[in-house]
Scaffold this motif. Structure first.
Motif, PDB file in Angstrom:
ATOM      1  N   MET A  29     -24.544  98.328 -66.499  1.00 26.76           N
ATOM      2  CA  MET A  29     -25.443  99.386 -66.033  1.00 26.76           C
ATOM      3  C   MET A  29     -25.001 100.769 -66.545  1.00 26.76           C
ATOM      4  N   ALA A  30     -23.674 100.926 -66.700  1.00 30.27           N
ATOM      5  CA  ALA A  30     -23.192 102.227 -67.178  1.00 30.27           C
ATOM      6  C   ALA A  30     -23.655 102.467 -68.615  1.00 30.27           C
ATOM      7  N   ILE A  43     -12.937 112.311 -66.676  1.00 31.77           N
ATOM      8  CA  ILE A  43     -13.565 111.078 -66.178  1.00 31.77           C
ATOM      9  C   ILE A  43     -14.815 111.407 -65.355  1.00 31.77           C
ATOM     10  N   VAL A  44     -14.713 112.415 -64.491  1.00 29.51           N
ATOM     11  CA  VAL A  44     -15.892 112.814 -63.704  1.00 29.51           C
ATOM     12  C   VAL A  44     -16.991 113.304 -64.654  1.00 29.51           C
ATOM     13  N   THR A  68     -18.767 110.554 -66.189  1.00 26.39           N
ATOM     14  CA  THR A  68     -19.664 109.943 -65.209  1.00 26.39           C
ATOM     15  C   THR A  68     -21.049 110.590 -65.227  1.00 26.39           C
ATOM     16  N   TYR A  69     -21.091 111.896 -65.465  1.00 28.80           N
ATOM     17  CA  TYR A  69     -22.383 112.592 -65.523  1.00 28.80           C
ATOM     18  C   TYR A  69     -23.275 111.951 -66.586  1.00 28.80           C
ATOM     19  N   GLN A  78     -22.494 108.749 -68.197  1.00 26.62           N
ATOM     20  CA  GLN A  78     -22.528 107.287 -68.030  1.00 26.62           C
ATOM     21  C   GLN A  78     -23.510 106.858 -66.943  1.00 26.62           C
ATOM     22  N   SER A  79     -23.803 107.753 -65.992  1.00 30.64           N
ATOM     23  CA  SER A  79     -24.765 107.450 -64.934  1.00 30.64           C
ATOM     24  C   SER A  79     -26.196 107.478 -65.450  1.00 30.64           C
ATOM     25  N   GLY A  80     -26.381 108.063 -66.647  1.00 27.75           N
ATOM     26  CA  GLY A  80     -27.736 108.212 -67.170  1.00 27.75           C
ATOM     27  C   GLY A  80     -28.472 109.426 -66.608  1.00 27.75           C
ATOM     28  N   VAL A  81     -27.820 110.185 -65.722  1.00 32.96           N
ATOM     29  CA  VAL A  81     -28.480 111.342 -65.104  1.00 32.96           C
ATOM     30  C   VAL A  81     -28.497 112.532 -66.073  1.00 32.96           C
ATOM     31  N   PHE A  82     -27.471 112.642 -66.918  1.00 30.42           N
ATOM     32  CA  PHE A  82     -27.373 113.746 -67.874  1.00 30.42           C
ATOM     33  C   PHE A  82     -27.174 113.192 -69.286  1.00 30.42           C
ATOM     34  N   MET A 133      -9.137 105.645 -62.316  1.00 28.56           N
ATOM     35  CA  MET A 133      -8.310 106.527 -61.499  1.00 28.56           C
ATOM     36  C   MET A 133      -7.716 105.722 -60.335  1.00 28.56           C
ATOM     37  N   ARG A 134      -6.521 106.097 -59.906  1.00 28.36           N
ATOM     38  CA  ARG A 134      -5.906 105.501 -58.710  1.00 28.36           C
ATOM     39  C   ARG A 134      -5.099 106.558 -57.976  1.00 28.36           C
ATOM     40  N   ASP A 157      -1.699  99.683 -61.510  1.00 34.49           N
ATOM     41  CA  ASP A 157      -3.068  99.221 -61.229  1.00 34.49           C
ATOM     42  C   ASP A 157      -4.085  99.956 -62.095  1.00 34.49           C
ATOM     43  N   ASP A 179      -6.632  98.312 -64.874  1.00 36.54           N
ATOM     44  CA  ASP A 179      -8.081  98.526 -64.755  1.00 36.54           C
ATOM     45  C   ASP A 179      -8.660  99.040 -66.083  1.00 36.54           C
TER      46      ASP A 179
END
Lengths: 352, 387
Positions: free
Chosen positions: B1-2, B94-95, B98-99, B101-105, B238-239, B258, B262
């Motif tokens: 989905m990403a 990373i954040v 996400t903007y 990879q979410s498809g929002v931007f 992230m952890r 971890d 990941d």
């Protein structure tokens, strides 16, 4: 965009001074409450955790690090933090759910403003070269904004007092509120000005506290078997820091965010607006195109209690819980940051 | 989905002790403009700005992003501010990803900075906290006992840290942006430098720097139109774990293990030493190279120092897995930006844009950052290939 569900929300009482309570002691009760509402045990049972807070309130670098102690993060968890109101932590988590890297998220915001003098502390969030050295505080800035609106004839002092009277009155039904009462507009106008034209009651109180929320995909909410409200739209915008370049009677960033979030796509039964000063509620109502049929700040809003860094997320939680309780079908929540509403986030929520 | 996302522009400032010639806004804008130029874009092409920095006390400006809005062309756009302690530069990247990879931007700008000359970072890091015992030691004082425990357990030779200090400075001498330029540095010089926190000597510690780093991240469609090669984000993780808890493993923290597992799983990395071509890893104190070599799975537990001593992590010695070819945190440390510099330098390697410190033929690279009491981790793997 896929729908995202709000399944749990909890907030502490707004109190002027939480005394010796530390971050963990402020956060733990609201976390325990949202875990109970959702039927889960800890942050280990969600895919992502994100929080909002501000180091300067507690007067400690890395104040948020202590917050991690409240989470039970052993084994380690996927976690992040914004130096913003926790409403923006919700936004970060909402993006994670959109991209499919999380199905559920825990959010929390906390603020302990009592150790310092908040208006003066916040004066240090201004341009460090041109504005901060003047020590203009948040109240002085808001007073200038109110003055321009009064001078243009757009509002009257009675309009501002009406906002306060309604907030305090609504707060009578809110067990978490710090300031409540049934004063009339006439009573309020008799009080002396504080930072002219603002009276003390035009300014939000200073509060310590915390709030927490759990969001997830619709599928996860159904799996948990819990009632939920749906985030239909969410957007945040910022505008210039230079007060002199802005029309202070408008909130352009709220207007853009409101359009992008789809506020006008349906009737708005209820709105919770983060207006730390009475006249700002009038600005926000106009920016979002809300009519008189929308109930504004049924909780009393932040004029009844303002936990910096948590109040924005609490506005969203207040609307969500009203929808979950069946008191509203569609609502709008607003969060703000910066002097004179510089940065704004709008969330549109609906019943399932 | 990403959605697929890639770094299409990188911009950095020159790192130095004091950037007296620019304001905070001027310094941040310099990195941002460099990133836009690298991507062949203008301010209007950017949909949102994601900004990160370490504690606001480092400059004495609360939530400086409010004031930086104008300098970053963000009026009317979304802006988000990340703060996850020393890992913040990595977390911000990373954040920001996400903007997209979410498809929002479609295309965003991300910036991290620190102008440490505005204050004294060591003391801003260790100011007394209410209700907690006061650790008046700074970061070096905090990590030194953990390093001593590593040395005890692994029987590492006393000069493994010295070797890292020399190696990263020789790398930094190939990077014109690096703060410390010490092309003539020797093992003896490091060994003779004053002991700060046993076993860490002055030259085994990072400097305090001013500087900013920026990246433009775009979706698949826009990345394909980019003038230079994109660095595809193949994994990001992230952890976090608490600073202290009963039984906490502080030498080889579980959150780091971890997080690495990941990000490797996402990027299809089975053997990091073989499958990665280089790594930019947050090593603010020399001994953290051998420690992180083990934590990140490049060496077995207790054997990280052997890799370091063999020259495997050295670009100048022709090692097979160069660590910190840019010179790393030991050469430049604007704290809030240091993590993003690791992430951006990893991207530059796989884009083939690393200049004199380019690792020949680098296709896949790790960017790493950590913070707090070695408890917050962010990592990404970037590659010249989409999949």
């Amino acid at each position: 965009m896929r729908d995202v569900a709000i399944v749990a929300f909890a907030q502490s009482n707004c109190q002027r001074d939480a005394g010796a309570q530390n971050e963990v002691e402020l956060i733990m009760p609201v976390l325990t409450e949202v875990f109970k509402q959702t039927g889960i045990k800890s942050a280990q049972d969600v895919d992502f955790t994100c929080s909002g807070s501000c180091d300067y309130q507690q007067g400690a670098a890395f104040a948020f690090v202590a917050g991690v102690d409240a989470l039970g993060a052993v084994p380690p968890i996927k976690e992040s933090h914004v130096e913003m109101d926790a409403a923006w932590a919700l936004y970060e988590a909402w993006l994670k759910i959109q991209m499919g890297s999380a199905e559920s998220a825990l959010l929390y915001g906390f603020g302990k403003s009592s150790p310092g003098e908040l208006p003066i502390v916040l004066s240090q969030q201004l341009d460090p070269y041109y504005l901060a050295p003047l020590w203009v505080d948040t109240i002085a800035f808001a007073a200038m904004q109110a003055r321009t609106m009064l001078d243009s004839g757009e509002i009257t002092e009675a309009d501002m007092a009406e906002v306060v009277a309604r907030s305090r009155n609504n707060a009578l039904k809110n067990p978490h509120a710090q300031l409540k009462g049934d004063q009339t507009v006439a009573d309020l106008l008799k009080e002396a000005t504080y930072v002219s034209p603002l009276r003390r009651h035009d300014c939000c109180p200073i509060s310590d506290g915390a709030c927490a929320m759990i969001i997830c995909t619709i599928e996860k909410a159904e799996e948990w078997g819990k009632p939920y409200a749906i985030i239909k739209g969410i957007d945040h915008r910022i505008e210039t820091h230079h007060i002199g370049s802005r029309d202070l009677s408008r909130s352009v960033s709220t207007e853009i965010a409101g359009k992008a979030a789809g506020v006008a796509n349906g009737p708005v039964d209820v709105a919770e607006l983060y207006a730390p000063f009475s006249h700002q509620e009038i600005i926000l109502k106009k920016a979002l195109g809300l009519g008189d049929d929308t109930v504004i700040n049924p909780s009393g809003g932040v004029l009844a209690g303002n936990v910096m860094m948590a109040s924005g997320l609490s506005r969203i939680g207040e609307v969500a819980m009203r929808i979950i309780r069946g008191e509203a079908k569609r609502g709008v929540a607003h969060a703000t940051s910066g002097p004179c509403l510089q940065q704004n986030l709008i969330t549109v929520l609906e019943a399932k | 989905m990403a959605q697929l996302a890639a770094v299409v522009g990188v911009g950095q400032t020159k790192y130095k002790t004091k950037r007296k010639d620019v304001s905070i806004a001027g310094m941040v804008r310099e990195a941002a403009v460099n990133a836009l130029e690298d991507a062949g874009l203008t301010w209007n092409d950017i949909d949102a700005v994601i900004i990160g920095k370490a504690p606001d006390m480092f400059e004495g400006v609360i939530m400086p992003e409010l004031y930086l809005t104008d300098a970053l062309g963000c009026n009317g756009k979304p802006m988000l501010r990340v703060h996850t302690a020393g890992s913040v530069g990595g977390s911000t990247a990373i954040v920001a990803a996400t903007y997209v990879q979410s498809g929002v931007f479609k295309r965003i700008l991300t910036v991290s900075f620190e102008k440490q000359s505005e204050s004294n970072a060591m003391w801003a890091l260790s100011n007394p906290q209410p209700f907690s015992p006061h650790l008046n030691a700074g970061a070096g004082g905090y990590f030194a006992p953990i390093i001593r425990e590593y040395m005890r357990r692994s029987n590492a030779p006393y000069d493994a840290g010295i070797k890292v200090a020399v190696k990263d400075r020789l790398h930094g001498a190939k990077n014109p942006l690096a703060h410390l330029q010490l092309p003539e540095i020797t093992m003896k010089e490091v060994e003779d430098s004053p002991m700060l926190w046993e076993p860490l000597r002055f030259l085994e510690a990072c400097p305090s720097s001013d500087g900013a780093c920026a990246m433009v991240i775009a979706n698949e469609e826009l990345a394909a139109k980019s003038p230079r090669k994109p660095a595809w984000i193949r994994g990001a993780a992230m952890r976090s774990e608490p600073t202290m808890y009963a039984g906490r493993e502080q030498v080889n923290p579980r959150a780091g293990i971890d997080c690495a597992k990941d990000v490797y799983a996402q990027a299809g990395i089975h053997n990091p030493r073989k499958d990665l071509d280089c790594a930019e890893v947050y090593v603010p104190f020399s001994w953290y190279e051998p420690m992180w070599l083990e934590n990140l799975g490049f060496a077995d537990e207790g054997k990280g120092w052997e890799l370091t001593m063999s020259g495997a992590t050295s670009l100048t010695e022709g090692g097979d897995i160069p660590w910190n070819p840019s010179g790393g945190v030991l050469c430049s440390n604007p704290i809030g930006a240091s993590g993003m510099i690791r992430f951006a330098e990893a991207a530059q390697q796989v884009r083939g844009e690393a200049g004199d410190h380019q690792v020949d033929g680098a296709k896949t690279a790790l960017g790493h950052a950590y913070g707090g009491g070695a408890q917050f981790y962010s990592m990404w793997v970037v590659s010249s290939e989409k999949a």
